[in-house]
Design a protein around this motif. Sequence first.
Motif, PDB file in Angstrom:
ATOM      1  N   CYS A 492       5.890  -0.563   4.042  1.00  0.00           N
ATOM      2  CA  CYS A 492       5.097   0.669   4.019  1.00  0.00           C
ATOM      3  C   CYS A 492       5.089   1.331   2.655  1.00  0.00           C
ATOM      4  O   CYS A 492       4.302   2.260   2.422  1.00  0.00           O
ATOM      5  N   ASP A 493       5.974   0.899   1.755  1.00  0.00           N
ATOM      6  CA  ASP A 493       5.974   1.488   0.421  1.00  0.00           C
ATOM      7  C   ASP A 493       4.983   0.805  -0.513  1.00  0.00           C
ATOM      8  O   ASP A 493       4.791   1.257  -1.645  1.00  0.00           O
ATOM      9  N   VAL A 494       4.347  -0.276  -0.073  1.00  0.00           N
ATOM     10  CA  VAL A 494       3.286  -0.910  -0.862  1.00  0.00           C
ATOM     11  C   VAL A 494       1.971  -0.285  -0.409  1.00  0.00           C
ATOM     12  O   VAL A 494       1.490  -0.543   0.692  1.00  0.00           O
ATOM     13  N   GLN A 495       1.414   0.553  -1.253  1.00  0.00           N
ATOM     14  CA  GLN A 495       0.301   1.409  -0.855  1.00  0.00           C
ATOM     15  C   GLN A 495      -1.057   0.784  -1.185  1.00  0.00           C
ATOM     16  O   GLN A 495      -1.196   0.046  -2.156  1.00  0.00           O
ATOM     17  N   THR A 496      -2.047   1.124  -0.376  1.00  0.00           N
ATOM     18  CA  THR A 496      -3.423   0.747  -0.655  1.00  0.00           C
ATOM     19  C   THR A 496      -4.041   1.818  -1.554  1.00  0.00           C
ATOM     20  O   THR A 496      -4.169   2.975  -1.163  1.00  0.00           O
ATOM     21  N   VAL A 497      -4.412   1.418  -2.770  1.00  0.00           N
ATOM     22  CA  VAL A 497      -5.018   2.348  -3.736  1.00  0.00           C
ATOM     23  C   VAL A 497      -6.474   1.939  -3.945  1.00  0.00           C
ATOM     24  O   VAL A 497      -6.764   0.771  -4.245  1.00  0.00           O
ATOM     25  N   PHE A 498      -7.388   2.893  -3.774  1.00  0.00           N
ATOM     26  CA  PHE A 498      -8.825   2.605  -3.822  1.00  0.00           C
ATOM     27  C   PHE A 498      -9.444   3.190  -5.086  1.00  0.00           C
ATOM     28  O   PHE A 498      -9.237   4.362  -5.414  1.00  0.00           O
ATOM     29  N   ARG A 499     -10.208   2.340  -5.809  1.00  0.00           N
ATOM     30  CA  ARG A 499     -10.922   2.758  -7.014  1.00  0.00           C
ATOM     31  C   ARG A 499     -12.418   2.812  -6.701  1.00  0.00           C
ATOM     32  O   ARG A 499     -13.102   1.790  -6.657  1.00  0.00           O
ATOM     33  N   ALA A 500     -12.916   4.012  -6.468  1.00  0.00           N
ATOM     34  CA  ALA A 500     -14.299   4.180  -6.019  1.00  0.00           C
ATOM     35  C   ALA A 500     -15.298   3.646  -7.031  1.00  0.00           C
ATOM     36  O   ALA A 500     -16.365   3.115  -6.660  1.00  0.00           O
ATOM     37  N   GLU A 501     -14.976   3.747  -8.315  1.00  0.00           N
ATOM     38  CA  GLU A 501     -15.929   3.317  -9.340  1.00  0.00           C
ATOM     39  C   GLU A 501     -16.148   1.809  -9.343  1.00  0.00           C
ATOM     40  O   GLU A 501     -17.145   1.313  -9.902  1.00  0.00           O
ATOM     41  N   LEU A 502     -15.266   1.033  -8.734  1.00  0.00           N
ATOM     42  CA  LEU A 502     -15.395  -0.423  -8.671  1.00  0.00           C
ATOM     43  C   LEU A 502     -16.064  -0.901  -7.387  1.00  0.00           C
ATOM     44  O   LEU A 502     -16.407  -2.081  -7.261  1.00  0.00           O
ATOM     45  N   CYS A 503     -16.244  -0.009  -6.429  1.00  0.00           N
ATOM     46  CA  CYS A 503     -16.745  -0.404  -5.106  1.00  0.00           C
ATOM     47  C   CYS A 503     -18.249  -0.699  -5.147  1.00  0.00           C
ATOM     48  O   CYS A 503     -19.037   0.068  -5.719  1.00  0.00           O
ATOM     49  N   ILE A 504     -18.663  -1.832  -4.543  1.00  0.00           N
ATOM     50  CA  ILE A 504     -20.082  -2.179  -4.445  1.00  0.00           C
ATOM     51  C   ILE A 504     -20.595  -2.014  -3.012  1.00  0.00           C
ATOM     52  O   ILE A 504     -21.694  -2.451  -2.679  1.00  0.00           O
ATOM     53  N   GLU A 505     -19.780  -1.420  -2.162  1.00  0.00           N
ATOM     54  CA  GLU A 505     -20.150  -1.095  -0.776  1.00  0.00           C
ATOM     55  C   GLU A 505     -20.583  -2.327   0.013  1.00  0.00           C
ATOM     56  O   GLU A 505     -21.568  -2.291   0.771  1.00  0.00           O
ATOM     57  N   CYS A 506     -19.821  -3.399  -0.141  1.00  0.00           N
ATOM     58  CA  CYS A 506     -20.137  -4.611   0.611  1.00  0.00           C
ATOM     59  C   CYS A 506     -19.562  -4.590   2.018  1.00  0.00           C
ATOM     60  O   CYS A 506     -19.898  -5.456   2.852  1.00  0.00           O
ATOM     61  N   ASP A 507     -18.691  -3.664   2.290  1.00  0.00           N
ATOM     62  CA  ASP A 507     -18.037  -3.495   3.589  1.00  0.00           C
ATOM     63  C   ASP A 507     -17.115  -4.655   3.968  1.00  0.00           C
ATOM     64  O   ASP A 507     -16.735  -4.794   5.139  1.00  0.00           O
ATOM     65  N   ALA A 508     -16.734  -5.491   3.010  1.00  0.00           N
ATOM     66  CA  ALA A 508     -15.817  -6.583   3.326  1.00  0.00           C
ATOM     67  C   ALA A 508     -14.481  -6.044   3.823  1.00  0.00           C
ATOM     68  O   ALA A 508     -13.889  -6.582   4.761  1.00  0.00           O
ATOM     69  N   CYS A 509     -14.028  -4.953   3.200  1.00  0.00           N
ATOM     70  CA  CYS A 509     -12.742  -4.383   3.617  1.00  0.00           C
ATOM     71  C   CYS A 509     -12.827  -3.799   5.017  1.00  0.00           C
ATOM     72  O   CYS A 509     -11.881  -3.897   5.804  1.00  0.00           O
ATOM     73  N   VAL A 510     -13.975  -3.200   5.329  1.00  0.00           N
ATOM     74  CA  VAL A 510     -14.164  -2.628   6.664  1.00  0.00           C
ATOM     75  C   VAL A 510     -14.140  -3.726   7.721  1.00  0.00           C
ATOM     76  O   VAL A 510     -13.517  -3.580   8.774  1.00  0.00           O
ATOM     77  N   ASP A 511     -14.797  -4.845   7.414  1.00  0.00           N
ATOM     78  CA  ASP A 511     -14.882  -5.939   8.378  1.00  0.00           C
ATOM     79  C   ASP A 511     -13.535  -6.608   8.616  1.00  0.00           C
ATOM     80  O   ASP A 511     -13.223  -7.016   9.737  1.00  0.00           O
ATOM     81  N   VAL A 512     -12.723  -6.727   7.560  1.00  0.00           N
ATOM     82  CA  VAL A 512     -11.479  -7.490   7.674  1.00  0.00           C
ATOM     83  C   VAL A 512     -10.323  -6.651   8.200  1.00  0.00           C
ATOM     84  O   VAL A 512      -9.343  -7.199   8.700  1.00  0.00           O
ATOM     85  N   CYS A 513     -10.415  -5.336   8.123  1.00  0.00           N
ATOM     86  CA  CYS A 513      -9.290  -4.482   8.515  1.00  0.00           C
ATOM     87  C   CYS A 513      -8.952  -4.652   9.994  1.00  0.00           C
ATOM     88  O   CYS A 513      -9.798  -4.374  10.864  1.00  0.00           O
ATOM     89  N   PRO A 514      -7.746  -5.101  10.328  1.00  0.00           N
ATOM     90  CA  PRO A 514      -7.406  -5.346  11.736  1.00  0.00           C
ATOM     91  C   PRO A 514      -7.219  -4.065  12.541  1.00  0.00           C
ATOM     92  O   PRO A 514      -7.234  -4.104  13.775  1.00  0.00           O
ATOM     93  N   GLU A 515      -7.053  -2.941  11.854  1.00  0.00           N
ATOM     94  CA  GLU A 515      -6.798  -1.682  12.557  1.00  0.00           C
ATOM     95  C   GLU A 515      -7.999  -0.737  12.531  1.00  0.00           C
ATOM     96  O   GLU A 515      -7.908   0.387  13.034  1.00  0.00           O
ATOM     97  N   SER A 516      -9.110  -1.181  11.939  1.00  0.00           N
ATOM     98  CA  SER A 516     -10.320  -0.350  11.847  1.00  0.00           C
ATOM     99  C   SER A 516     -10.027   1.014  11.248  1.00  0.00           C
ATOM    100  O   SER A 516     -10.531   2.046  11.711  1.00  0.00           O
TER     101      SER A 516
END
Length: 593
Positions: A492-516
Motif C-alpha cells: 500500500c505504500d507504492v502509490q499510483t501517481v497520475f500525470r494529467a499532461e501525459l494522458c491521451i484519454e484512451c481509457d486503458a487504465c479504466v478498462d484494466v482496473c480490477p476494482e473499477s
Amino acid sequence: MKPTNIEDPEYFHKVIDCQFACPAHTPVPEYIRLISEKRYTDAYMVNWVSNVFPGILGRVCDRPCEPACRRSRVEKEPVAICRLKRLCADNRNLGLADRFPAIPSEKNGKKIALIGAGPASLTVARDLMPLGYTIDLYDEQAKGGGFMRSQLPSFRLPEPVLATEVNYILDMGVHTHFNHRIGSMKALLAKRYDAIFVGTGAPRGRDLPDLPGRKAGDQGIHIGIDWLAGVIFGHVTSIGKRVLVIGGGNTAMDCCRTARRLGGTDVKVMVRGQRSEMKASPWEIEDTLGEDIPIVDNHIPLEFVIEHGHLVGMRFARMQAVPDAAGGMRSEPDGEGAVFFPCDEVLLAVGQLNAFPWIEPDAGIRFTPQGLPELDSLTLQSSLPQVFFGGDAAFGPRNIITAVAHGHQAAISIDLFCRGLSLLDRPAPKVNLAGQKMGVHDWLYHNQVTVTERQAVPVLAKAKTLKDRLLEVELGFDQQVGQAESLRCLNCDVQTVFRAELCIECDACVDVCPESCINFIDNGTEEELRTRLKAPAVHLGQSLYLAGPVASGKVMVKDENVCLHCSLCAERCPTSAWEMQKFLYLSAQAGQP
C-alpha cells in the motif's frame, strides 16, 4: 473539487492504512518487503527505529494495524503483520551494535529523570541518549520492562526476549536505579533535573470492594494484575482447583490461562456483557477457548459466598439483551434469580487505575477529576512545565505500542524544552517518493494480487504448555511460511501517481482496473463526485485522488479506499501517465530539524 496535493506528506500516509493505524506509524509494507527478500536484520531495524521492541511487539502487540489492512478488501483475513514482525526479530543477526545510533561520550549538560522503566520511559531514553542527554531511570522492580515484565506471562512473552530488547536501550549508558521507589515528586524536583518524564503505568487494579463477602473472603480473592506479578516474580506458585476470573479484557485472558498452568482444573471467565463486547483481543479470546477455558457472558457479580470463613463461590445475576426505546439493546436480569458458581479462588480483572500517591497536591501538577494529569495531548507536558507524562500514566490504560508512541512524542518535547524552543514547533516526518519502474512491465516490488489465505502459526501441544507456564505457546513462522505470508502484502505504500499532461484519454487504465476505481468525469464537489464514481466511495475516512483536468476538460478521480495498488493501470498506460512511486514515511523523532 480542487486537485489533490500529493506533496502533502500526510496524504499518502493516510493511504497506507496499516502504518496510519499504528500509533508509532511503523512503515509496515517496507519491512514486510524486506522480509520477502530475506533481509531480516534490515526489517528488524526498520521496526526498531519506530516501535523500539520488535521481538516483544511481534508477540504481544494489540495489532491496530491488522484491522486496517487493505488485504481485507481481497479476502477475509488481513496480513499477519504482527507475526511477521516476530519473524524478522527471530531471524535477525544478533550482533546489532553497529546498527544502533552512536552515543556521544561528551554529554550536552542536560539531565533527565525517567520514573518507571516501562515501554514509554525506555523509548524516551532510546531517543534522547544519542543526543547527549544524561538519563537517570528509576523503577521499583529489580529489572527494566515495567508492566511488560510484571503482567505479561512467559507463555506469551519469554523473559529472554524481553530482557534482550530492554537491554539494547539500557546498554546505551542509561543510569539505572532499580529497586528504587520514588516516594515524593517534590523531593525529585529538588534534585533539579532539567526535565522529568513520568511513565509509571496504571499500576492499581480495580477491586469490587462493595460486593458482599469481599472482606470476609479476602484470602481467596486477588487483584488480577497483582496476582500475575506474584506469579511472574515467583511469589505465587499454585492456585485452587476451581477458579473464577472476573473481567473480559486481555488481563482476564492472561489470568485464566495462567491459572490453568498453576493447577486450576476448573477455570471460568465471567463477563458482565456479551462476548461480542469483550475488550480482549479476538486472538486472546481464541487462545483462551483453545485451552478449554469457558467464557460465561451476561453474568453480573452479586456477592462472594463465604462459609465457615472461607470463599466457596459467587452468585451472579444472569442478564439478557432486550430492545430499548432508542432502537438499540440494553441488558437486564432475565428474571430467573441468582446463579451460583462454586470456586476456591477469584481473580479480579475488571480494569486498572492510575495511582500517583507520591505526587504531592502542592507539587504544581494538576489532575483531572478522574485522577489523570492535565496534559497537552500533543506535547504531553503537564501543568508543571518540566514534567511530562506518557504511556498508561498519561491517559489511562492503553497498550505497549501507544506507550512507545507517547515516548517518541515526549522525547521530542523534552528535547525542545531543554533547548528553550517552542514545544509546538515540532520536527516534520521524513518522506520520500521514488519511482518503482525497472522495465516496461517490471517493478522493484512484488505486485501480483493473488487470493492467498493467511498462514496459520504453529503452536506447542496443549498437553505440554499447560504443564509449564514458561513454555511459549506460539512457535512463530518459519522462514518458508513467513515468505508466503509476506507476499500477501499489497504494498500500500507504492502509490499510483497520475500525470494529467501525459494522458491521451484512451481509457486503458479504466478498462484494466480490477476494482473499477479509476474515473474520468466532470468535476464537482467531493460530496457530489462520490455519488458518480463507478464504485461508490462510501468510506469517507479515505480520500479521493483528483488530478487534471485532462485535454477534454474532465478530471481523473480515484477512490483511495478501493485501490489495491496492483500496478495494472501503470502497466497498461501507453504514455506513462500513471506511475508507481514508493512513498516512505518515517515519523519525526527527537533531534531532527
